[in-house]
Design a protein around this motif. Structure first.
Motif, PDB file in Angstrom:
ATOM      1  N   VAL A 103     -14.663  -7.397  67.320  1.00  0.00           N
ATOM      2  CA  VAL A 103     -13.987  -7.047  65.955  1.00  0.00           C
ATOM      3  C   VAL A 103     -13.845  -8.458  65.306  1.00  0.00           C
ATOM      4  CG1 VAL A 103     -11.646  -6.649  64.943  1.00  0.00           C
ATOM      5  CG2 VAL A 103     -12.380  -5.378  66.970  1.00  0.00           C
ATOM      6  N   VAL A 104     -14.537  -8.295  63.977  1.00  0.00           N
ATOM      7  CA  VAL A 104     -14.686  -9.453  63.313  1.00  0.00           C
ATOM      8  C   VAL A 104     -13.251  -9.470  62.162  1.00  0.00           C
ATOM      9  CG1 VAL A 104     -15.829 -10.813  61.908  1.00  0.00           C
ATOM     10  CG2 VAL A 104     -17.104  -9.521  63.330  1.00  0.00           C
ATOM     11  N   LEU A 105     -12.515 -10.227  62.477  1.00  0.00           N
ATOM     12  CA  LEU A 105     -11.207 -10.269  61.646  1.00  0.00           C
ATOM     13  C   LEU A 105     -11.329 -11.421  60.603  1.00  0.00           C
ATOM     14  CD1 LEU A 105      -8.528  -9.526  61.123  1.00  0.00           C
ATOM     15  CD2 LEU A 105      -7.568 -10.989  62.985  1.00  0.00           C
ATOM     16  N   SER A 106     -11.682 -11.053  59.222  1.00  0.00           N
ATOM     17  CA  SER A 106     -11.831 -12.016  58.255  1.00  0.00           C
ATOM     18  C   SER A 106     -10.990 -11.548  57.224  1.00  0.00           C
ATOM     19  CB  SER A 106     -13.321 -12.070  57.965  1.00  0.00           C
ATOM     20  OG  SER A 106     -13.597 -13.111  56.920  1.00  0.00           O
ATOM     21  N   VAL A 107      -9.640 -12.069  57.267  1.00  0.00           N
ATOM     22  CA  VAL A 107      -8.792 -12.041  56.284  1.00  0.00           C
ATOM     23  C   VAL A 107      -8.166 -13.053  55.841  1.00  0.00           C
ATOM     24  CG1 VAL A 107      -8.108  -9.617  57.044  1.00  0.00           C
ATOM     25  CG2 VAL A 107      -6.787 -11.573  57.742  1.00  0.00           C
ATOM     26  N   GLY A 108      -7.308 -12.929  54.682  1.00  0.00           N
ATOM     27  CA  GLY A 108      -6.511 -14.336  54.251  1.00  0.00           C
ATOM     28  C   GLY A 108      -5.749 -14.776  55.284  1.00  0.00           C
TER      29      GLY A 108
END
Length: 310
Positions: free
Chosen positions: A79-84
Motif C-alpha cells: 500500500v503506497v500512502l501518499s497524502v498530505g
C-alpha cells in the motif's frame, strides 16, 4: 505484485502509472463518489528522466482501476500512502484494520514523529520514503509534471528487511533507482522545512509557478527554511548527517541563483513548478501552520515564517 495507491493525487498517479507499466497489478483507493468523477483513465504529460538526465517528455493516457473502499484483508502486497502530512492520521486509522499483512510505504511529508503519525498501523509493516516527482492537474484533468530517475527510501539496518527488498524491487522494476537514507526521520523533517520555505514564498509570489527563474524569491525561500534548523536541532536531528541537504541553507544566495537557473534550463524543474498554480491549497497551508506551531511551542523565533502566514 498487488499494489494499492491510496488516493489518485499527483504522486499516486505518477508512480501508479510507472508501477502499472512495469507489470504490477495497481488499484487506486479514492473517496466515495470520486470514481465516477475521475472516470476510467487519466492523461499524463510528464518530463521523465528515467532514461535521459534532461528528461524525455511523454504524453499518455492509461487505464486506472478505482475503488472506493477496502473490505478484505490481504488483498494487497503493498500500500503506497501518499497524502498530505495533515491527513496521515485519518488515512492510517482507515487502513489499520484493513491492511492485513501488506507493507505500507509512507511516501511523502511527515512532521510528527514518523511512526506516531501512522499509528495504529503496525510499526513492523511500515517503510518511509519520499518521491522524486511533482506536478499538478489542470482544469481539464491532465496531470502535468516531472519524474526523476530515483526515489528516497529509509533503511532500518545494515541488512535490508524482506519488506524493504520488496519495495526496492517494485521501484527498480519500474526503472527507478534507490537512494538509501539511514536517518529518514531527519531527512523528512529537513525536507518539510524546505517545503515551508518554498510555500511561504509562494504566498508572496502568487504561487510556485511564479518563482521560476526568480533568484530573489528562491533565496528568500531558503532563508525562511533556515530559520527552522534550530527547531530541527531541538527535536533531535543531527544536521551533520545530511551535508547535501544542508548546502542550500549554508549558501542561500548562491543556491537561490542556482535553483533559479535550473528552473529556466531544466525542463523537469520548470514543468514541476509550472504545474503548481494555487498557493492556498490545503497541504501548503498545513505545512506552514504546523511548522510555525512547532517553532512557537519550542520558543524558537522564526520571523520570516511568522510574516508569511499573517
Amino acid at each position: 505484485m498487488r499494489i494499492l495507491m491510496f488516493g489518485r493525487g499527483v504522486i499516486a498517479t505518477i508512480y501508479g502509472q510507472a508501477f502499472q507499466e512495469a507489470g504490477h497489478d495497481v488499484e487506486f483507493l479514492v473517496r466515495p463518489g470520486r470514481a465516477a468523477e475521475y472516470g476510467e483513465s487519466v492523461q499524463t504529460d510528464l518530463i521523465d528522466t528515467r532514461r535521459a538526465l534532461r528528461g524525455q517528455r511523454t504524453a499518455s493516457t492509461f487505464k486506472t482501476r478505482l475503488r472506493e473502499s477496502v473490505e478484505l484483508e490481504n488483498e494487497f502486497d503493498l500500500v503506497v500512502l501518499s497524502v498530505g502530512h495533515h491527513q496521515l492520521r485519518e488515512a492510517a486509522a482507515y487502513l489499520a484494520p484493513r491492511v492485513g499483512a501488506a507493507t505500507v510505504l509512507v511516501f511523502g511529508n511527515v512532521w510528527d514523529e514518523p511512526l506516531a503519525a501512522v499509528a495504529p498501523i503496525p510499526a513492523n509493516q511500515v517503510i518511509f520514503g519520499f518521491p522524486q516527482a511533482g506536478g499538478g492537474f489542470t482544469d481539464d484533468g491532465v496531470l502535468h509534471g516531472g519524474l526523476l530517475r530515483s526515489v528516497i527510501l529509509g533503511t532500518t539496518g545494515a541488512s535490508p528487511s524482506r519488506r524493504e527488498l520488496t519495495v526496492r524491487a517494485a521501484f527498480q522494476q519500474a526503472g527507478l533507482r534507490i537512494k538509501e537514507e539511514a536517518d529518514m526521520r531527519g531527512w523528512l523533517w529537513l525536507h518539510f522545512a524546505s517545503d515551508a520555505g518554498m510555500f511561504s514564498q509562494a504566498l508572496k509570489s502568487g504561487g510556485l509557478a511564479n518563482m521560476i527563474g526568480d533568484r530573489r524569491a528562491l533565496r528568500e525561500a531558503f532563508l525562511t527554511s533556515r530559520e527552522l534548523l534550530p527547531v530541527l536541532k531541538e527535536r533531535g536531528v543531527d544536521l551533520r548527517r545530511h551535508p547535501e541537504a544542508m548546502l542550500p541553507y549554508r549558501l542561500p544566495r548562491l543556491t537561490g541563483t542556482a535553483f533559479a537557473l535550473a528552473t529556466l534550463v531544466l525542463p523537469i524543474a520548470r514543468a514541476s513548478l509550472a504545474a503548481h498554480t494555487d498557493p492556498n491549497v490545503a497541504e501548503p497551508r498545513a505545512v506552514l501552520d504546523d511548522a510555525l506551531r512547532t517553532s512557537r511551542q519550542l520558543n524558537i523565533a522564526t520571523p520570516r515564517l511568522e510574516q508569511s502566514v499573517r
